[in-house]
Design a protein around this motif. Structure first.
Motif, PDB file in Angstrom:
ATOM      1  N   ASP A 160       0.810  -1.214  -0.073  1.00 51.07           N
ATOM      2  CA  ASP A 160      -0.058   0.087   0.002  1.00 51.07           C
ATOM      3  C   ASP A 160       0.782   1.274   0.107  1.00 51.07           C
ATOM      4  O   ASP A 160       1.699   1.235   0.993  1.00 51.07           O
ATOM      5  CB  ASP A 160      -0.808  -0.010   1.226  1.00 51.07           C
ATOM      6  N   VAL A 197       0.137   4.293   0.635  1.00 48.33           N
ATOM      7  CA  VAL A 197      -0.242   5.228   1.681  1.00 48.33           C
ATOM      8  C   VAL A 197      -0.189   4.574   2.987  1.00 48.33           C
ATOM      9  O   VAL A 197      -0.711   3.560   3.403  1.00 48.33           O
ATOM     10  CB  VAL A 197      -1.600   5.471   1.418  1.00 48.33           C
ATOM     11  N   ASP A 254      -0.043   4.026   6.844  1.00 48.26           N
ATOM     12  CA  ASP A 254      -1.430   3.722   7.742  1.00 48.26           C
ATOM     13  C   ASP A 254      -1.823   4.970   8.441  1.00 48.26           C
ATOM     14  O   ASP A 254      -3.116   5.221   8.613  1.00 48.26           O
ATOM     15  CB  ASP A 254      -1.381   2.415   8.711  1.00 48.26           C
ATOM     16  N   GLU A 255      -0.808   5.665   9.077  1.00 47.08           N
ATOM     17  CA  GLU A 255      -1.165   6.813   9.770  1.00 47.08           C
ATOM     18  C   GLU A 255      -0.426   8.058   9.487  1.00 47.08           C
ATOM     19  O   GLU A 255       0.794   8.161   9.601  1.00 47.08           O
ATOM     20  CB  GLU A 255      -0.927   6.667  11.296  1.00 47.08           C
ATOM     21  N   ILE A 256      -1.012   8.790   8.646  1.00 49.34           N
ATOM     22  CA  ILE A 256      -0.158   9.932   8.191  1.00 49.34           C
ATOM     23  C   ILE A 256      -1.232  11.333   8.608  1.00 49.34           C
ATOM     24  O   ILE A 256      -2.230  11.230   8.877  1.00 49.34           O
ATOM     25  CB  ILE A 256      -0.131  10.153   6.684  1.00 49.34           C
ATOM     26  N   LEU A 264      -6.659  10.513  -2.639  1.00 51.00           N
ATOM     27  CA  LEU A 264      -5.406  10.571  -2.348  1.00 51.00           C
ATOM     28  C   LEU A 264      -5.019  10.560  -1.078  1.00 51.00           C
ATOM     29  O   LEU A 264      -5.549  10.841  -0.059  1.00 51.00           O
ATOM     30  CB  LEU A 264      -4.586  11.734  -2.889  1.00 51.00           C
TER      31      LEU A 264
END
Lengths: 136, 298
Positions: free
Chosen positions: B161, B163, B165-167, B298
Motif C-alpha cells: 500500500d 499510503v 497507515d497513519e499520516i 489520495l
C-alpha cells in the motif's frame, strides 16, 4: 489539519489559525465573485451584439494584399459565426469582395483577423463590415 | 515497495517489484491520459499553443510531480531524493506513453515538423505523468485490501500500500491535493471548445447557480455522502467550520487552477473580465469535483 488513520479521515479539533485565515480570505473572494456576477446579472440589459471594426494594417503580401482588422463586440452578449466582408469599392462599382468568419466574438471583447484581396486597392476605398452572426 | 520482499534484500525481487511499479505507472498514464490523447483540440494545441506558456506548464509540472510523489510514489518515498526520482520516472513514462499512443493513432507522422511533434507530446505528457503517479497508488496493492477493511481496521502492515497507515495531512498539503485534482479534471475538459461555448450560452444567473452548486457538491462529496474515505467531522464541531476551512479555500483553489489552465490554453486572450470569470466558473465546476475527489482518493 486532517488525520488519516486506518484509511479514515478525521478533521483535527483544534485547527491552526492559518486555516481560519485562509478560510476567511477565501470566503471574501467567493462573496466578491458572487457579488460581481450578481451585479452583472442585475444590470445587464438584453442587448444585441454590436460590432465595431477598425482596420489596423494594410500591406501587400505574396499573391495579394492583406487588410488586417480588429473587431470589437461592445454588447454584453456573445456572437457566434460572425461573418465579416471586405470590399474594394471604386466609386459605385464593387471591384472585389472577400469573406472571413469568426467562430466567436465574445461579449465586450475583441478579436482580430485579416482579409486577403487578390489585388492592391491602391487609392480605392476599402470597406470592412460584419454581415451576419448567430447566437451561440 | 513491498516491505516484506525488500527486507529480504533480494535484488531479483526488488527489480521485479520495480518493473511491476513501472507497469502500473504505464497503466495509470494510459488510463488517465487516454481521454486527452484522443481529443482533437489537444492535438491542435500542440502546435498553436504559445511556446512560453507550454514551457511554463512543463516546468510547473515538475514540483507538482515531486510533491505528489512524496505523498504517493512508485515506492514508499521517505526522502526528497526518492520523490525526485519517482517524479522523473513518472514524467518519463508520461512522455513515452504519450508519444507511443500518438504515433499509434497516426497523429504523429514522420513528415511533420519537429516542433509540432514535440508540442503534441509535451502537452500530453503533463496529464499522462500525473496519471502515471496516480496509477501506482490507485492500481497498486489493492488485492485483499477490501477484505482487510471489512475485518474491522486490521493492521495492514506494509503490504504494497502506497499510503502509510497513519499520516497527518498538513493543511497546505490538503490544499495541494485539491489543486492536483482540479488541475487533472481541468486538463481533461479545458481544451475542448465546449467550455467557452457554455460560458457564452450562460447568463450571469446561470453562473450564480453554478457557483452555488459547485461549492455544495464539493462539501457534499467530502463530508456528507458516505463515500469510502469520507472525512469525519468531530461531533461537537459545527458543520460550517469545515465549510470555511476546507470547502471555500478548495473552491478558490479550483478557480485559480481554472484561470491558469484557461490562460495556458489561450482561452482568455482579448476577453473581457466578466467573460474570463464566466469561463473560469464553468471550468471550476469539474475542477471542484476533481478537487473533492482528490481529497477522498489520495
Amino acid at each position: 489539519m486532517t488525520i488519516t488513520a486506518n484509511k479514515r479521515h478525521r478533521e483535527a479539533k483544534e485547527p491552526h489559525w492559518i486555516e481560519w485565515a485562509t478560510g476567511m480570505v477565501s470566503a471574501l473572494v467567493v462573496v466578491a465573485m458572487i457579488a460581481w456576477v450578481g451585479y452583472k446579472a442585475w444590470t445587464d440589459a438584453d442587448m444585441e451584439p454590436e460590432f465595431t471594426i477598425t482596420i489596423t494594417e494594410r500591406r501587400p503580401v505574396e499573391g495579394g494584399y492583406r487588410v488586417a482588422f480588429d473587431i470589437v463586440n461592445k454588447a454584453t452578449v456573445t456572437a457566434a459565426a460572425v461573418a465579416v466582408r471586405g470590399e474594394i469599392v471604386d466609386g459605385d462599382n464593387m471591384v472585389e469582395d472577400a469573406d472571413v468568419t469568426f467562430d466567436y466574438v465574445p461579449a465586450q471583447s475583441q478579436s482580430s483577423g485579416a482579409i486577403l484581396f487578390s489585388q492592391d486597392p491602391g487609392a480605392r476605398e476599402v470597406r470592412v463590415r460584419a454581415v451576419g452572426y448567430t447566437d451561440p | 515497495m513491498n516491505g516484506a520482499r525488500a527486507e529480504r534484500g533480494n535484488d531479483v525481487g526488488e527489480s521485479r517489484d520495480f518493473l511491476i511499479g513501472l507497469g502500473r505507472g504505464a497503466a495509470g498514464a494510459m488510463l488517465f491520459g487516454i481521454p486527452m490523447l484522443m481529443t482533437m483540440e489537444l492535438w491542435q494545441l500542440g502546435f498553436y499553443i504559445e511556446r512560453w506558456r507550454l514551457f511554463l506548464l512543463l516546468i510547473v509540472n515538475i514540483p507538482l510531480l515531486i510533491l505528489l510523489a512524496h505523498r504517493i510514489g512508485f515506492e514508499r518515498t521517505s526522502t526528497a531524493a526518492e520523490a525526485c526520482r519517482d517524479a522523473i520516472i513518472a514524467y518519463g513514462l508520461g512522455v513515452l506513453i504519450s508519444a507511443a499512443i500518438l504515433i499509434m493513432l497516426g497523429d504523429i507522422k514522420p513528415h511533420m515538423p519537429l516542433s509540432e511533434m514535440l508540442g503534441k507530446v509535451a502537452i500530453q505528457s503533463v496529464p499522462a505523468s500525473i496519471g502515471a503517479l496516480l496509477g501506482r497508488s490507485q492500481l497498486g496493492g489493492q488485492a485483499g485490501k477490501d477484505e482487510d477493511d471489512g475485518d474491522g481496521e486490521k493492521d495492514q502492515d506494509e503490504g504494497g500500500d502506497a499510503v502509510p497507515d497513519e499520516i497527518s495531512t498538513s493543511y497546505s498539503r490538503e490544499l495541494f491535493l485539491m489543486a492536483v485534482g482540479a488541475l487533472f479534471l481541468n486538463l481533461n475538459v479545458a481544451p475542448t471548445e465546449e467550455i467557452i461555448l457554455i460560458a457564452y450560452k450562460m447568463t450571469p444567473w446561470h453562473a450564480l447557480v453554478m457557483i452555488g452548486v459547485s461549492i455544495a457538491i464539493m462539501h457534499g462529496f467530502v463530508y456528507a455522502v458516505a463515500f469510502k474515505g469520507t472525512h469525519e467531522i468531530p461531533k461537537e464541531t459545527p458543520w460550517w467550520h469545515a465549510f470555511f476551512r476546507f470547502t471555500l479555500p478548495g473552491y478558490l483553489v479550483a478557480m485559480l487552477i481554472s484561470f491558469y489552465v484557461l490562460w495556458t490554453f489561450g482561452r482568455l486572450d482579448d476577453t473581457a473580465p466578466t467573460q474570463m470569470l464566466m469561463s473560469a466558473i464553468v471550468l471550476a465546476f469539474p475542477g471542484a469535483i476533481g478537487a473533492a475527489a482528490a481529497r477522498l482518493i489520495l
